[in-house]
Every structure is written in structure tokens, then in C-alpha cells.
Design a protein around this motif. Structure first.
Motif, short mmCIF file in Angstrom:
data_model
loop_
_atom_site.label_atom_id
_atom_site.label_comp_id
_atom_site.label_asym_id
_atom_site.label_seq_id
_atom_site.Cartn_x
_atom_site.Cartn_y
_atom_site.Cartn_z
N LYS A 4 0.83 -1.18 0.00
CA LYS A 4 0.00 0.00 0.00
C LYS A 4 0.87 1.24 0.00
N LEU A 5 0.23 2.32 -0.45
CA LEU A 5 0.91 3.60 -0.43
C LEU A 5 1.23 4.07 1.00
N TRP A 6 2.28 3.92 1.85
CA TRP A 6 2.66 4.19 3.33
C TRP A 6 3.51 4.11 3.15
N SER A 114 4.71 -0.59 0.11
CA SER A 114 5.19 0.24 -1.00
C SER A 114 4.89 1.70 -0.70
N GLY A 115 5.65 2.60 -1.28
CA GLY A 115 5.40 4.02 -1.11
C GLY A 115 6.67 4.80 -0.88
N ALA A 170 16.02 7.46 -4.79
CA ALA A 170 15.58 6.77 -5.99
C ALA A 170 14.60 5.68 -5.59
N GLU A 171 14.08 4.99 -6.60
CA GLU A 171 13.11 3.92 -6.34
C GLU A 171 13.82 2.57 -6.36
N VAL A 185 9.73 0.97 -3.12
CA VAL A 185 9.92 2.08 -2.20
C VAL A 185 10.76 3.16 -2.85
N GLN A 186 10.35 4.39 -2.65
CA GLN A 186 11.09 5.55 -3.15
C GLN A 186 11.63 6.32 -1.96
N PHE A 187 12.96 6.41 -1.85
CA PHE A 187 13.58 7.07 -0.71
C PHE A 187 13.71 8.57 -0.93
#
Length: 225
Positions: A4-6, A114-115, A170-171, A185-187
Motif C-alpha cells: 500500500k501507499l505508506w 510500498s510508497g 531513488a526507487e 519504495v522511493q527514498f
């Protein structure tokens, strides 16, 4: 597995931290007719009066506690700061939840989610999994296609991000070979992370790090440990 987007430059992070430090509470969630008047990220002084209509649901985060207000009605932001004073805690970075299946820190990466993920510059990043009964292997894939394998031993809930895989803004794809499941995940690097919960919420809202914000609010809502 659930899927999920979190902050950006030093000046932006410092500005956000300073703004939050001067405020007593910050709006972290807002639904209903008055949502535009109380958008997420809006800071309110202790003396603020909050007027809500029927159907309004607004969650406020104070120095160490969170409170959800439901309309209709008139409320005072001081009620949240008083609750915070009664349950004063230490640095939010050490925040822990009561549920053993919940991520123990907003700065640990839940590998099942994810997110966007806000990380502190030069800080240690841990990979955390909610189910630690069995051994598990996962692969971390960077945007340029490099892959780094990570092994969880039985009973191990968290391990450090592999040094062989440099962490960048980056992802990254997290893949579980045994099941074929993936998360992404995008940091986003935080140059100067605020040391208080209100400042942290401001930064997480600004940068869209929703999973961390939800964990912060949930932990604060449980009250002092």
C-alpha cells in the motif's frame, strides 16, 4: 503481503522544522466539509478554536499524543497539548508501538509496504518484517538493475540495509523469490530531521511519506508507554 501507499534541501527541512516548533499541534488527517480549512500540515497554536461541521473528522498531533475530533462542535487545540503534557515522551525517533506485529520505528523500512520513505541523511536504515517465524530471502533491485540479496534468519525481525547497495534518492524494488511478490519504495533523504513529533509530522506530510505518518499517528494515539 500487503502493498500500500505508506526532506529535500537543507533550507526546506530547517524551515519546516522551525514552523512546527512554533506550533502546538499539527493537522495530520482531515475529512468532511471543513477539510479545506484544516488541511493536513496546517499548524495551530494552543489558543486556537476549532469549529467543525457535521461529518467533519480531523486528527491533530501534539508534542506526544494524537486526538481525533468529530463534528459538529467547537474544540480547543489546548486539549491536545494538555494530553501531550500528561503523556510526555522522549525523542519520537525511538517511538515504539504495543503491537509486536507493528514496525517499531518510523525510520525502519517495512519490507511489505510500498510508497515513499523518508530517511535521515547519514542515519542507519533497518529492514523490518512483520512475520519472523521462518527464514526468508529477499532481493533489492536498484533503478539501474543491480540486485542485492538479503537473508533473514528465523526469528530475526530486522537487519541493516546492505552496505553493498548504496542508498540514494531513488526507487528500489523489493522482491521475494519464494512467492514472486514485490513491493516498491522511493527514498527521500532528510538533511536535518526534526527531533519532535510535530516537526516530524510536518516533514512526512510535506514529502508524502504516508506509511511513516500513519505509524507516527497510531503510536501517538496509544498513549504513553
Amino acid at each position: 503481503m500487503r502493498s500500500k501507499l505508506w526532506l529535500v534541501g537543507t533550507a526546506a527541512a530547517v524551515a519546516l522544522s522551525s514552523t512546527a516548533a512554533m506550533a502546538s499541534v499539527v493537522v495530520v488527517r482531515s475529512l468532511g466539509p471543513s477539510a479545506k480549512a484544516y488541511p493536513p500540515g496546517k499548524t495551530l497554536p494552543e489558543s486556537a478554536s476549532i469549529s467543525l461541521k457535521g461529518g467533519d473528522v480531523v486528527t491533530l498531533l501534539g508534542p506526544s499524543s494524537a486526538q481525533t475530533l468529530r463534528g459538529p462542535g467547537n474544540f480547543n487545540a489546548k486539549s491536545v497539548t494538555l494530553a501531550s503534557a500528561a503523556g510526555k515522551r522522549g525523542r519520537f525517533g525511538a517511538l515504539r508501538t504495543a503491537d509486536v506485529v507493528r514496525n517499531p520505528s518510523i525510520w525502519d523500512l517495512d519490507v511489505t509496504q510500498s510508497g515513499k520513505m523518508c530517511v535521515t541523511k547519514g542515519g542507519k536504515l533497518n529492514l523490518w518484517r512483520p512475520d519472523a517465524q521462518a527464514a526468508a530471502k529477499l532481493n533489492i533491485r536498484s533503478a539501474d538493475g543491480k540486485v542485492q540479496a538479503v537473508d533473514f534468519a528465523p526469528g530475526k525481525t530486522a537487519i541493516a540495509w546492505p552496505a553493498a547497495m548504496p542508498l540514494a534518492d531513488a526507487e528500489y524494488q523489493i522482491e521475494w523469490p519464494s512467492s514472486g511478490e514485490k513491493s516498491s519504495v522511493q527514498f527521500i533523504t532528510v538533511t536535518n530531521a526534526p527531533a519532535d513529533m510535530v516537526g516530524a509530522a510536518q516533514v512526512l506530510i510535506e514529502k508524502g511519506c504516508q506509511n511513516q505518518l500513519e505509524l507516527l499517528v497510531e503510536s501517538a494515539s496509544k498513549g504513553p508507554k
